[in-house]
Design a protein around this motif. Structure first.
Motif, PDB file in Angstrom:
ATOM      1  N   SER A 170       0.840  -1.197   0.000  1.00 49.52           N
ATOM      2  CA  SER A 170       0.000   0.000   0.000  1.00 49.52           C
ATOM      3  C   SER A 170       0.874   1.246   0.000  1.00 49.52           C
ATOM      4  O   SER A 170       1.964   1.247   0.587  1.00 49.52           O
ATOM      5  CB  SER A 170      -0.892  -0.006   1.253  1.00 49.52           C
ATOM      6  N   ASP A 171       0.368   2.301  -0.625  1.00 53.13           N
ATOM      7  CA  ASP A 171       1.081   3.576  -0.589  1.00 53.13           C
ATOM      8  C   ASP A 171       1.211   4.104   0.841  1.00 53.13           C
ATOM      9  O   ASP A 171       2.129   4.863   1.141  1.00 53.13           O
ATOM     10  CB  ASP A 171       0.363   4.625  -1.445  1.00 53.13           C
ATOM     11  N   ASN A 172       0.313   3.688   1.716  1.00 54.22           N
ATOM     12  CA  ASN A 172       0.361   4.151   3.110  1.00 54.22           C
ATOM     13  C   ASN A 172       1.680   3.774   3.794  1.00 54.22           C
ATOM     14  O   ASN A 172       2.096   4.437   4.734  1.00 54.22           O
ATOM     15  CB  ASN A 172      -0.816   3.588   3.910  1.00 54.22           C
ATOM     16  N   GLU A 173       2.317   2.702   3.332  1.00 51.40           N
ATOM     17  CA  GLU A 173       3.596   2.283   3.913  1.00 51.40           C
ATOM     18  C   GLU A 173       4.697   3.315   3.691  1.00 51.40           C
ATOM     19  O   GLU A 173       5.606   3.433   4.491  1.00 51.40           O
ATOM     20  CB  GLU A 173       4.066   0.967   3.291  1.00 51.40           C
ATOM     21  N   ILE A 174       4.629   4.026   2.571  1.00 51.22           N
ATOM     22  CA  ILE A 174       5.728   4.926   2.217  1.00 51.22           C
ATOM     23  C   ILE A 174       5.402   6.393   2.447  1.00 51.22           C
ATOM     24  O   ILE A 174       6.283   7.238   2.342  1.00 51.22           O
ATOM     25  CB  ILE A 174       6.178   4.706   0.756  1.00 51.22           C
ATOM     26  N   ILE A 175       4.178   6.716   2.766  1.00 57.15           N
ATOM     27  CA  ILE A 175       3.805   8.108   3.021  1.00 57.15           C
ATOM     28  C   ILE A 175       4.544   8.612   4.252  1.00 57.15           C
ATOM     29  O   ILE A 175       4.637   7.920   5.259  1.00 57.15           O
ATOM     30  CB  ILE A 175       2.282   8.239   3.202  1.00 57.15           C
ATOM     31  N   GLY A 176       5.112   9.803   4.141  1.00 58.64           N
ATOM     32  CA  GLY A 176       5.830  10.386   5.263  1.00 58.64           C
ATOM     33  C   GLY A 176       6.962  11.272   4.797  1.00 58.64           C
ATOM     34  O   GLY A 176       7.105  11.575   3.614  1.00 58.64           O
ATOM     35  N   ILE A 177       7.786  11.666   5.743  1.00 58.04           N
ATOM     36  CA  ILE A 177       8.899  12.576   5.469  1.00 58.04           C
ATOM     37  C   ILE A 177      10.202  11.784   5.458  1.00 58.04           C
ATOM     38  O   ILE A 177      10.487  11.015   6.376  1.00 58.04           O
ATOM     39  CB  ILE A 177       8.959  13.696   6.528  1.00 58.04           C
ATOM     40  N   TYR A 178      10.981  11.989   4.409  1.00 56.15           N
ATOM     41  CA  TYR A 178      12.275  11.342   4.226  1.00 56.15           C
ATOM     42  C   TYR A 178      13.347  12.429   4.222  1.00 56.15           C
ATOM     43  O   TYR A 178      13.171  13.469   3.586  1.00 56.15           O
ATOM     44  CB  TYR A 178      12.319  10.593   2.887  1.00 56.15           C
ATOM     45  N   THR A 179      14.445  12.186   4.913  1.00 55.60           N
ATOM     46  CA  THR A 179      15.494  13.209   4.999  1.00 55.60           C
ATOM     47  C   THR A 179      16.885  12.590   4.921  1.00 55.60           C
ATOM     48  O   THR A 179      17.083  11.419   5.217  1.00 55.60           O
ATOM     49  CB  THR A 179      15.405  13.988   6.333  1.00 55.60           C
ATOM     50  N   THR A 180      17.813  13.422   4.538  1.00 53.49           N
ATOM     51  CA  THR A 180      19.238  13.161   4.677  1.00 53.49           C
ATOM     52  C   THR A 180      19.916  14.521   4.634  1.00 53.49           C
ATOM     53  O   THR A 180      19.698  15.299   3.710  1.00 53.49           O
ATOM     54  CB  THR A 180      19.793  12.203   3.593  1.00 53.49           C
ATOM     55  N   GLY A 181      20.665  14.840   5.660  1.00 53.30           N
ATOM     56  CA  GLY A 181      21.275  16.165   5.736  1.00 53.30           C
ATOM     57  C   GLY A 181      20.215  17.251   5.687  1.00 53.30           C
ATOM     58  O   GLY A 181      19.241  17.212   6.424  1.00 53.30           O
ATOM     59  N   LEU A 182      20.373  18.213   4.778  1.00 46.06           N
ATOM     60  CA  LEU A 182      19.416  19.308   4.631  1.00 46.06           C
ATOM     61  C   LEU A 182      18.387  19.052   3.542  1.00 46.06           C
ATOM     62  O   LEU A 182      17.578  19.916   3.229  1.00 46.06           O
ATOM     63  CB  LEU A 182      20.163  20.616   4.338  1.00 46.06           C
TER      64      LEU A 182
END
Length: 144
Positions: A61-73
Motif C-alpha cells: 500500500s502507498d500508506n507504507e511509504i507516506i511520510g517525510i524522508y530526509t538526509t542532511g538538509l
C-alpha cells in the motif's frame, strides 16, 4: 540463494559449537578446537558485516511509504493525496507522485529514476538512481 546461505551458516554454527564444546570437555585443545572456533567465527563475521537491505521490497500500500524522508538538509514529504514537497539547497519543488511496485515517479523533479528499498527495517528512497544496479543515488531515510 538466501536459503542456501542461511543453511550453510547454520551448519557452521552447529559444527563449530559441537567441535568446540566436545574439545573443551576433553580438556585437550587440539585441531578440533581451532576448527570449531573458526566455524563459529564465520557466521558471526558474516552477520556483523552484512547490511540487511531489501532492494525489491513488497509494498502492499502507498500508506507504507507516506511520510517525510530526509538526509542532511534535503527532505522529501510524500503526502496521502499523491502530492509531494521536495526541499534541497533552499529550493522547494512540489508536484504529484505515483508508485509502481518499488519504483517511485514524480511528475516534475526531483529525479527521474527513483526506487524504494528497506534498509535495516527502515524505508529508504533512492533518488535519481543512475547506477546499473539501481543502488547509487541519493538516499533519503524515512523519519519514523
Amino acid at each position: 540463494m538466501e536459503l542456501f546461505l542461511i543453511t550453510s551458516l547454520s551448519i557452521c554454527l552447529f559444527l563449530g559449537t559441537f567441535l568446540t564444546l566436545s574439545t573443551i570437555e576433553n580438556k585437550h585443545l587440539g585441531l578440533k578446537f581451532y576448527v570449531g572456533i573458526i566455524l563459529l567465527i564465520i557466521p558471526l563475521t558474516f552477520y556483523l558485516t552484512t547490511d540487511n537491505v531489501n532492494y525489491n521490497p513488497i509494498i502492499t500500500s502507498d500508506n507504507e511509504i507516506i511520510g517525510i524522508y530526509t538526509t542532511g538538509l534535503t527532505s522529501l514529504n510524500l503526502k496521502k493525496n499523491g502530492t509531494y514537497e521536495f526541499k534541497e539547497n533552499n529550493k522547494i519543488t512540489v508536484g504529484n507522485w505515483t508508485r509502481f511496485d518499488w519504483n517511485l515517479t514524480f511528475n516534475q523533479g526531483p529525479a527521474e529514476k527513483n526506487r524504494i528499498i528497506i534498509e535495516n527495517g527502515r524505508h529508504v528512497i533512492i533518488l535519481d538512481d543512475k547506477g546499473p544496479d539501481l543502488q547509487h543515488g541519493l538516499k533519503l531515510y524515512k523519519n519514523e
